[in-house]
Design a protein around this motif. Structure first.
Motif, PDB file in Angstrom:
ATOM      1  N   CYS A 112       0.851  -1.192   0.000  1.00 32.24           N
ATOM      2  CA  CYS A 112       0.000   0.000   0.000  1.00 32.24           C
ATOM      3  C   CYS A 112       0.887   1.243   0.000  1.00 32.24           C
ATOM      4  O   CYS A 112       1.904   1.298   0.676  1.00 32.24           O
ATOM      5  CB  CYS A 112      -0.886  -0.023   1.238  1.00 32.24           C
ATOM      6  N   MET A 113       0.510   2.250  -0.793  1.00 33.08           N
ATOM      7  CA  MET A 113       1.323   3.459  -0.909  1.00 33.08           C
ATOM      8  C   MET A 113       1.040   4.450   0.216  1.00 33.08           C
ATOM      9  O   MET A 113       1.721   5.444   0.360  1.00 33.08           O
ATOM     10  CB  MET A 113       1.046   4.143  -2.248  1.00 33.08           C
ATOM     11  N   CYS A 115      -1.481   6.662   0.565  1.00 31.90           N
ATOM     12  CA  CYS A 115      -1.717   7.918  -0.148  1.00 31.90           C
ATOM     13  C   CYS A 115      -2.020   9.052   0.825  1.00 31.90           C
ATOM     14  O   CYS A 115      -2.649   8.841   1.865  1.00 31.90           O
ATOM     15  CB  CYS A 115      -2.903   7.759  -1.096  1.00 31.90           C
ATOM     16  N   CYS A 120      -9.179   4.890  -1.192  1.00 34.38           N
ATOM     17  CA  CYS A 120      -9.868   3.823  -0.460  1.00 34.38           C
ATOM     18  C   CYS A 120     -10.673   4.406   0.692  1.00 34.38           C
ATOM     19  O   CYS A 120     -11.800   3.996   0.946  1.00 34.38           O
ATOM     20  CB  CYS A 120      -8.856   2.806   0.045  1.00 34.38           C
ATOM     21  N   VAL A 137      -2.507   4.708   6.455  1.00 35.78           N
ATOM     22  CA  VAL A 137      -3.926   4.590   6.110  1.00 35.78           C
ATOM     23  C   VAL A 137      -4.418   3.344   6.841  1.00 35.78           C
ATOM     24  O   VAL A 137      -4.043   2.224   6.525  1.00 35.78           O
ATOM     25  CB  VAL A 137      -4.134   4.490   4.594  1.00 35.78           C
ATOM     26  N   CYS A 154      -9.143   1.909  -5.027  1.00 28.05           N
ATOM     27  CA  CYS A 154      -7.684   2.073  -4.923  1.00 28.05           C
ATOM     28  C   CYS A 154      -7.025   2.093  -6.302  1.00 28.05           C
ATOM     29  O   CYS A 154      -7.139   1.127  -7.049  1.00 28.05           O
ATOM     30  CB  CYS A 154      -7.078   0.950  -4.087  1.00 28.05           C
ATOM     31  N   PHE A 156      -3.999   1.761  -6.981  1.00 27.08           N
ATOM     32  CA  PHE A 156      -2.840   0.859  -7.039  1.00 27.08           C
ATOM     33  C   PHE A 156      -3.241  -0.604  -6.875  1.00 27.08           C
ATOM     34  O   PHE A 156      -2.384  -1.472  -6.766  1.00 27.08           O
ATOM     35  CB  PHE A 156      -1.816   1.262  -5.972  1.00 27.08           C
ATOM     36  N   PRO A 159      -5.912  -3.190  -1.798  1.00 31.53           N
ATOM     37  CA  PRO A 159      -6.628  -3.947  -0.761  1.00 31.53           C
ATOM     38  C   PRO A 159      -7.074  -5.319  -1.270  1.00 31.53           C
ATOM     39  O   PRO A 159      -7.513  -5.457  -2.412  1.00 31.53           O
ATOM     40  CB  PRO A 159      -7.844  -3.058  -0.443  1.00 31.53           C
ATOM     41  N   LYS A 173      -4.454  -5.239   3.913  1.00 33.08           N
ATOM     42  CA  LYS A 173      -3.428  -4.496   3.187  1.00 33.08           C
ATOM     43  C   LYS A 173      -2.356  -4.073   4.176  1.00 33.08           C
ATOM     44  O   LYS A 173      -2.563  -4.152   5.395  1.00 33.08           O
ATOM     45  CB  LYS A 173      -4.033  -3.275   2.503  1.00 33.08           C
TER      46      LYS A 173
HETATM   47  S1  SF4 Z   1      -5.156   1.100  -0.312  1.00 32.95           S
HETATM   48 FE1  SF4 Z   1      -4.735   2.112  -2.255  1.00 32.95          FE
HETATM   49  S2  SF4 Z   1      -5.802   4.073  -2.146  1.00 32.95           S
HETATM   50 FE2  SF4 Z   1      -5.689   3.278  -0.070  1.00 32.95          FE
HETATM   51  S3  SF4 Z   1      -3.854   4.239   0.769  1.00 32.95           S
HETATM   52 FE3  SF4 Z   1      -3.244   2.222  -0.037  1.00 32.95          FE
HETATM   53  S4  SF4 Z   1      -2.568   2.641  -2.113  1.00 32.95           S
HETATM   54 FE4  SF4 Z   1      -3.716   4.468  -1.446  1.00 32.95          FE
END
Ligand code: SF4
Ligand code: SF4
Ligand code: SF4
Lengths: 305, 257
Positions: A112-113, A115, A120, A137, A154, A156, A159, A173
């Motif tokens: 997971c980045m 964000c 999400c 997150v 999402c 990317f 999840p 995630k």
């Molecule tokens: S699940 Fe996807 S949208 Fe949510 S923080 Fe992680 S990378 Fe971003």
């Protein structure tokens, strides 16, 4: 282009969004924290040892992997993070060769980045996903109703869902090791174990400065690009590289945060709750209108007479 | 024609493969360089205890270093006349409490200081910076500058673990010499197979293979997908692998073992 289920949802979502983008959402204050933590992944440093996968599995009490973390054959095919592995390392051969004409691999750790403005979290109608002040997150299983909008939203494709668990399925995630980094001096499991500091943990602003300095000090080694600096409005996890990101499986995402898009899907879904009334009204109207065209049974009888 | 997989053939092939693998080190023994690299896990340096104690010391962090290019650094070391002859400790055990505090999954690495210095003949490769303090020694140990990772006061400085790994692996790669994998430097805890392997008296070769596969089933499966078994194709690990081999036991040859 192959249309996946997820892709299909995105297209339909975008179509809905395009119809209803409203100024109100654009004006909404950004939820992004001021000084979050982040991680800088330096792809030129990663040696593909998969210790980060191993550590992640341990600190999150995930089930043992089908194949040992020391088994290099796992790298032979690309993988995605799933409900049993929050992070995976993939190997690419982008084409450079070394002195003995061997292809030089590049390894990419994905998770997971986190964000800055997570799609999400905006898609989640019950607030089970939230962007925390420290950058993570965070997922709250007690709130989740299992609608899986987050998975659709999402950008990317991160999840995952515990489909195998019929009683208490969870969305899974990377947690950014929320509990660990909330403690003073705490580190994410993966960053702590990485033998080469391919993962640098710190404040996002500091990491951006570190990344820029690394690129500036060694322009021959790095491309002038930081993935995650601007992508979808900025992410807590960022990458620098020697090889173009598009050759390494990175998803091409817009610089604008996608939450607005996800939010609009949500809001239009609810805003259009009146639509069945219109639909049934319309159908009723058609039926009523076409009623006269069909020969009436009584008329038929009358004809026969 | 490729025949469908038979376990008997797979076993026989594995035996052949094992024989080659077991025999390989024997060939390598003739090569003095391979001898040096393949230290047995039991090997102990005569000054092992002293090295272990030295590894426990944590020295104060050097905050500032002289900002100079590598060429200037080499020049300076040459000017002051520092070289291999000045080495004080020829053997180190890399086992710092700085690293152990965080993660401790591997045994310590044995580092032959003099041997490396004699081979490289350039102290500036590892001792790449001089403390800014003029009264400090010209060269200092790695852990004098590289300590905890991700320090907020020195965000650009590598921690000790990463400094070791980046320095060792990069140099071993550049010089195409020395290990680049984990177990090449770190002793690995391989359980004693004398206890694990259960074989009757006078086992047939395939009994041995079967016994190996009892625990290493995945390794057996993997082998069936490699060029060793298929005798064709594409392996990311072989030279010029981009040229697919189309002739072989797996394709055109009749005798398929
Ligand atoms: S699940 Fe996807 S949208 Fe949510 S923080 Fe992680 S990378 Fe971003
Ligand atoms: S931050 Fe934690 S949960 Fe996320 S990949 Fe690293 S170890 Fe796993
Ligand atoms: S632990 Fe570090 S070097 Fe190893 S695979 Fe993960 S990111 Fe790469």
């Amino acid at each position: 282009m192959k249309l996946t289920r997820r892709g299909f949802f995105k297209i339909t979502g975008a179509a809905g969004a395009a119809a209803t983008v409203s100024r109100a959402y654009a004006a909404k204050a950004s939820p992004a924290p001021e000084d979050p933590f982040g991680c800088l992944v330096d792809l030129t440093r990663c040696i593909g040892c998969r210790k980060c996968e191993d550590a992640c599995n341990r600190v999150n009490d995930l089930p043992p992997p089908a194949r040992s973390f020391e088994d290099p054959t796992v790298l032979n095919r690309p993988r995605r993070p799933d409900e049993k592995a929050f992070t995976v390392v993939n190997r690419y051969f982008p084409g450079q060769r070394d002195a003995s004409n061997q292809l030089v691999p590049t390894f990419v750790k994905i998770q997971c980045m986190h964000c800055q403005e997570p799609a999400c979290a905006s898609a989640c109608i019950v607030g089970a996903l939230t962007k925390k002040e420290n950058g993570a997150v965070h997922y709250d299983v007690t709130r989740c109703i299992g609608c899986r909008y987050c998975m659709v939203a999402c950008p990317f494709e991160i999840p995952a869902y515990e489909y195998h668990d019929p009683i208490t399925p969870r969305v899974m995630k990377c947690t950014f090791c929320f509990e660990r980094i909330s403690e003073a001096g705490g580190l994410p499991g993966c960053a702590e174990i990485c033998p080469t500091e391919a993962i640098t943990f710190g404040r996002r602003k500091t990491l951006l400065a570190v990344a820029k300095k690394r690129i500036q000090d060694n322009p021959a080694r790095y491309l002038q690009e930081i993935y995650g600096e601007k992508e979808v409005g900025g992410t807590s996890w960022m990458y620098i590289t020697a090889v173009p990101f598009e050759k390494l499986g990175f998803i091409d995402v817009p610089d604008k945060p996608t939450p607005r898009l996800a939010e609009t899907i949500q809001h239009s879904l609810f805003a259009y709750l009146w639509s069945p009334i219109v639909l049934y009204g319309l159908l009723g109207g058609i039926m009523w209108a076409s009623r006269g065209n069909r020969p009436h049974p009584e008329d038929e009888e009358g004809d026969r007479r | 024609m490729t025949k469908p997989f038979s376990s008997g053939r797979a076993l026989r092939f594995l035996i052949a493969l094992m024989t080659v693998l077991v025999a390989a080190p024997a060939f390598a023994a003739g090569n003095p360089e391979a001898d040096e690299l393949a230290l047995s896990p039991e090997w102990k340096a005569p000054n092992q205890e002293e090295a272990r104690q030295r590894a426990q010391e944590v020295v104060p962090l050097i905050e500032a270093v002289v900002d100079e290019c590598q060429l200037c650094r080499q020049q300076r070391l040459r000017d002051v006349g520092l070289g291999v002859k000045d080495i004080v400790h020829s053997y180190f055990l890399l086992e710092s409490p700085i690293i152990k505090k965080r993660e401790d999954h591997y045994g310590p690495v044995r580092f032959m200081h003099t041997k490396h210095a004699a081979a490289i003949q350039d102290c500036a490769i590892c001792h790449h910076a001089r403390p800014a303090d003029p009264s400090a020694k010209e060269t200092v140990r790695c852990s004098a500058c590289h300590q905890e990772a991700f320090r907020t006061d020195h965000p650009e400085r590598l921690g000790l673990k990463a400094a070791y790994h980046q320095q060792c692996i990069q140099c071993h790669r550049d010089k195409a010499k020395g290990p680049v994998d984990c177990a090449g430097c770190h002793p690995k805890n391989v359980p004693d197979h004398k206890e694990l392997v259960k074989l009757g008296a006078n086992p047939e070769p395939w009994d041995v293979t079967e016994e190996c596969l009892r625990c290493h089933a995945a390794a057996g499966e993997d082998m069936l997908a490699t060029a060793h078994w298929l005798w064709k194709g594409h392996s990311a690990y072989t030279l010029n692998q981009q040229k697919k081999v189309i002739h072989g036991k797996g394709t055109t040859a009749i005798n398929n073992f």
